[in-house]
Design a protein around this motif. Sequence first.
Motif, short mmCIF file in Angstrom:
data_model
loop_
_atom_site.label_atom_id
_atom_site.label_comp_id
_atom_site.label_asym_id
_atom_site.label_seq_id
_atom_site.Cartn_x
_atom_site.Cartn_y
_atom_site.Cartn_z
N UNK B 53 1.03 -1.13 0.17
CA UNK B 53 0.00 0.03 0.03
C UNK B 53 1.00 1.31 -0.03
N UNK B 54 1.96 1.37 0.79
CA UNK B 54 2.91 2.25 0.90
C UNK B 54 3.58 2.52 -0.32
N UNK B 55 3.86 1.61 -1.08
CA UNK B 55 4.63 1.61 -2.37
C UNK B 55 3.61 2.30 -3.39
N UNK B 56 2.54 1.82 -3.55
CA UNK B 56 1.61 2.06 -4.36
C UNK B 56 1.28 3.43 -4.24
N UNK B 57 0.64 4.00 -2.89
CA UNK B 57 0.02 5.29 -2.80
C UNK B 57 1.10 6.36 -2.37
N UNK B 58 2.32 5.86 -2.07
CA UNK B 58 3.33 6.79 -1.43
C UNK B 58 3.00 7.67 -0.40
N UNK B 59 2.01 6.97 0.38
CA UNK B 59 1.66 7.62 1.64
C UNK B 59 1.47 6.52 2.65
N UNK B 60 1.51 6.91 3.99
CA UNK B 60 1.38 5.80 5.09
C UNK B 60 -0.02 5.00 4.88
N UNK B 61 -0.12 3.67 4.78
CA UNK B 61 -1.09 3.20 4.86
C UNK B 61 -1.96 3.41 6.15
N UNK B 62 -3.47 3.11 5.94
CA UNK B 62 -4.28 3.79 6.96
C UNK B 62 -3.82 2.77 8.38
N UNK B 63 -3.88 3.39 9.29
CA UNK B 63 -3.62 2.74 10.59
C UNK B 63 -4.83 2.17 11.31
N UNK B 64 -4.58 1.07 12.04
CA UNK B 64 -5.82 0.36 12.80
C UNK B 64 -6.58 1.63 13.62
N UNK B 65 -7.73 1.89 13.39
CA UNK B 65 -8.55 2.85 14.10
C UNK B 65 -8.63 2.34 15.51
N UNK B 66 -8.42 2.99 16.61
CA UNK B 66 -8.75 2.59 17.94
C UNK B 66 -10.12 2.18 18.20
N UNK B 67 -11.13 2.91 17.75
CA UNK B 67 -12.35 2.67 18.01
C UNK B 67 -12.85 1.21 17.32
N UNK B 68 -12.21 1.22 15.93
CA UNK B 68 -12.65 -0.19 15.51
C UNK B 68 -12.14 -1.39 16.45
N UNK B 69 -11.04 -1.34 16.79
CA UNK B 69 -10.28 -2.28 17.86
C UNK B 69 -11.03 -2.53 18.91
N UNK B 70 -11.33 -1.41 19.61
CA UNK B 70 -12.11 -1.63 20.93
C UNK B 70 -13.41 -1.99 20.88
N UNK B 71 -13.92 -1.48 19.92
CA UNK B 71 -15.57 -1.76 19.78
C UNK B 71 -15.86 -3.42 19.13
N UNK B 72 -14.92 -3.23 17.99
CA UNK B 72 -15.32 -4.62 17.20
C UNK B 72 -14.49 -5.87 17.32
N UNK B 73 -13.17 -5.42 17.32
CA UNK B 73 -12.35 -6.67 17.07
C UNK B 73 -11.94 -7.20 18.51
N UNK B 74 -11.94 -6.34 19.51
CA UNK B 74 -11.45 -6.97 20.88
C UNK B 74 -12.55 -7.63 21.45
N UNK B 75 -13.79 -7.31 21.54
CA UNK B 75 -15.09 -8.17 22.15
C UNK B 75 -15.14 -9.75 21.80
#
Lengths: 585, 585
Positions: B53-75
């Motif tokens: 993603x970094x190579x293609x877009x030449x910008x940082x890939x999206x970081x994991x959203x803390x909200x997504x982590x705590x609300x959807x992935x962790x439970x």
Amino acid sequence: LDYQHVQVPFEITLWIMLASLAKIGFHLYNKLPSVVPESCLLIFVGLIMGGIIYGLNDKSPPVMDSDIFFLYLLPPIVLDAGYFMPSRPFFENIGTILLYAVVGTIWNVFGIGFSLYGICQVKAFHLQDVSLLHNLLFGSLIAAVDPVAVLAVFEEIHVNERLHILVFGESLLNDAVTVVLYKLFRSFCEMPAVKSVDVFAGVGKFFVVGLGGVLVGLTFGMTAAFTTRFTKDIRVIEPLFVFLYSYLSYLTAEMFHLSGIVAIIACAMGMKRYVEANISLKSHTTVKYFMKMWSSVSDTLIFIFLGVSTIGENHEWNWPYICFTVIFCLMWRALGVLVLTFFVNRFHVNTITSKDQFIIAYGGLRGAICFSLVFLLPDFHRKKLFIAATTVVILFTVFVQGMTIRPLVDLLAVKRKRESAPTVGEQIHIRFLDHLLAGIEDISGHWGQYYWKDKLEYFNSKYLQKILLREYDQPKSSIVLLYEKLERKHAIELAEAGQLGHAPSHPSLLHSGFLCSNNDRTVITDKKLEDTLNPDVLENIQEILARNLYRIRRTGPAYNRHTLPGETEPVEHAKEILILRHKSL
Amino acid sequence: LDYQHVQVPFEITLWIMLASLAKIGFHLYNKLPSVVPESCLLIFVGLIMGGIIYGLNDKSPPVMDSDIFFLYLLPPIVLDAGYFMPSRPFFENIGTILLYAVVGTIWNVFGIGFSLYGICQVKAFHLQDVSLLHNLLFGSLIAAVDPVAVLAVFEEIHVNERLHILVFGESLLNDAVTVVLYKLFRSFCEMPAVKSVDVFAGVGKFFVVGLGGVLVGLTFGMTAAFTTRFTKDIRVIEPLFVFLYSYLSYLTAEMFHLSGIVAIIACAMGMKRYVEANISLKSHTTVKYFMKMWSSVSDTLIFIFLGVSTIGENHEWNWPYICFTVIFCLMWRALGVLVLTFFVNRFHVNTITSKDQFIIAYGGLRGAICFSLVFLLPDFHRKKLFIAATTVVILFTVFVQGMTIRPLVDLLAVKRKRESAPTVGEQIHIRFLDHLLAGIEDISGHWGQYYWKDKLEYFNSKYLQKILLREYDQPKSSIVLLYEKLERKHAIELAEAGQLGHAPSHPSLLHSGFLCSNNDRTVITDKKLEDTLNPDVLENIQEILARNLYRIRRTGPAYNRHTLPGETEPVEHAKEILILRHKSL
């Protein structure tokens, strides 16, 4: 208190919880669901909730977002419908279903559209500003029979399988027509002038949208089947693939403006037999259970939202337009069914009776799809009138038709669904006749359904199974599988009845061959054949009888959203065998 | 093409699909997972994807959203952990676990925070602008052991049950401490001056956050159990309630700034026994399967996202700070475990060996929770340094410690998990000793764990079961249930082996009572008792032995995310019995 942070998931969870609790509530009183269809009760709950929200906030409660409906609520229901579709009656009546779905829907759209335009010309009604195109656009969204509403009502009245599949199949497949016509008229409304080229392009689009949907669905279905070949070491994520690929097929079809409903049905029907063979029994239970669960919850949410969204200030009331909409919807559908059935009956031996025709016409319920489409309309000054008319048509069909259809079915003595599943003997005869008819068609050069079915089976066993099934190397005759399954069931029955110890010793039974039951004889003959014949001959015999004997047992019971097929029926079979065995002693 | 319309669900589905396919890929090569932990491989996949993603877009890939982590992935992961928590070892070691989780975490936070502050005072390192509070804030997020990472590694190395529950229990329960300390230091950072009142309020908050979480969880758990009393008529939505109530407990706890992890664990552990008794067998299979599936997918997504988010320009590199962070994390944890275990061992007969201590210290892996917390930090000029340090610590612990812990366990010959589940005989003795010890504690006036357990069981059977269980009126002794279950299994075994017909007639076996197996004798004695004794006496005997005999069989095998407990084990039992019976003839 930090409510903002958790708002979205919290409210979603609460809505689902409300829906589930409402469902439990209805089923606590056994008499209620037998009089009033669940869909009516749920809309009623929604109306009350909408009223409360309206009373508290003094503004219209939120309407159901069309995106949420089409992207999240509809797919589970359609997936469930497709996965548990009884494929034999569906394909046997595919011609009639397509006729109703395509020609019937077009007939309804134009019939309703033109006659409403006629009403608009009456000066006393103050409707002269509604153009013909707007009327046709409205016709295109109000004409389509809704699968969610049809399912909710028809699964409770237990009409015969053919009648059920005709109405339900139509409601599913008309999606392609609705999508095309709705988008066509919407773009016509925004165009300065409509050329004849555009009309022809619209006709061409039918095929693209429908067949494209089937193609997308089958592609994803085959990929899903292929993927489950490799999940042997991680059984836990097997069920996931069924859901992921089906959903992807729906989204992909929607992305390319194809019919998502058709795609997901093609995907589910295409993958089913391969996935079932590849995944473990527990995974399959999970798949079935979760599909039922999701569709049940989606369906509940849709009806509740429908009720909630009805309350509010979105409506413009115009008596004549609304009344005539209801009348035309009923009239054109009745006419369409009569005319189309006339042609269908001319070409079929097994005709559709006039009672059945009445139920087909009467069962044309409208539901949440119309409702979502009307909110998606581009803004114009009469949109609120259309919303009001749509709401009335939906409530009328769901409440009046939905509640009276059961008494009518009783009154007319419409042929009901067979209560008992066909016996093994019957199944073998059906299967045998299929092969026979395929042979006759082949010899006579008539390319009928049996011929194509046979070709498809050949293609399936020759190529598809080799690619898609994990254990193709050691194919097991399905009659042997059936035997094993029955024996297992029987063993459980014996154990549960505490008779495992006291049961008569079976060797004598097995070896004497003296059995009065047709079922048992079939099964045990097969077992004996295995012992006595040489493998080559045996294989041939098995191939002739085998393949689908087990499968047909399961397609027997008609669709019902609240139970899992095969949950009661194999037990029944096992019991039957048990009783027969006991008698035979 | 209308991608915008379907973007959100399409991308979510694709991510899940990628995760699932990655999982399949690893398991295709059997050797790979046995050398490298799956978590490492997944992070590696994430790194590659992030690079692309970094190579293609030449910008940082999206970081994991803390909200997504705590609300959807962790439970889902925590729910799975709580639901399948082996409750006996957990409650037996609850004191030690709490000591590690509370005192140990505080020790680590302050240890790491103060010593990093010391490092910051060295002029050569150019770190003098990092204040003590910022260092403590950083310490509070880096100190906590991560349950997801611990699970991923420990379930593959099969250490003994006590060691496993110590590390894993600590990683779950330290959430309350982490939440409090992190929020405390963050608000201190934003305050102009810290008063001593605030510090005391912080100490008080520990209890509120932890106990509040337990309370919220138990409330929802009991409500869930109560709800499943009424689902008899609509089995399909039963599994839903388990998920809905657990998730609501998590969200509610988060809403009130309590510990969501503690809440969901309390909810799952509280509801389990009642829900299991109320819902149907198929519903339960679905619950178990889906829990495993969801947690497995969440876990996969977390590690992939962790890899993806690592790539980019979020990092400020400072060698001394980062290296010392890693060193201090290791050092303070080792010291903490040594000191705390010294105290624990003084008060326990069953001491923690030095090998175990080493593994406890070495198993203190950091993971996605730290990573999400560091991104949630308020913006200040050294945030990127903290992000870099956190990333390095996580990668170091997951890769270096995660990959070396298995060889180390082998090298040190750490006591492993028992391969076989305890026999019925052992179980009866364990159960018997429990009752005996409860009696001794009661007589001697010592309020120990057995006393409390007995009181709890009494309270449970006297009040809770009556409210929460559907079929309390006809309670069935669990030993009878076990017998039925075993008989059913046995019958299936016989049927599958094709011996149902040829099996020796069992009546003689049952009535002679001549059986060499301990298991069988227990079971059949019970059966015979039923035949001979009058109901009242029988009930008493059953009550003494019964209640939990069946349950203890299932808590036997240690936690493993890839298999469902009870999937293999009862079959093993049934086989064992089968073999013994055959021998006895």
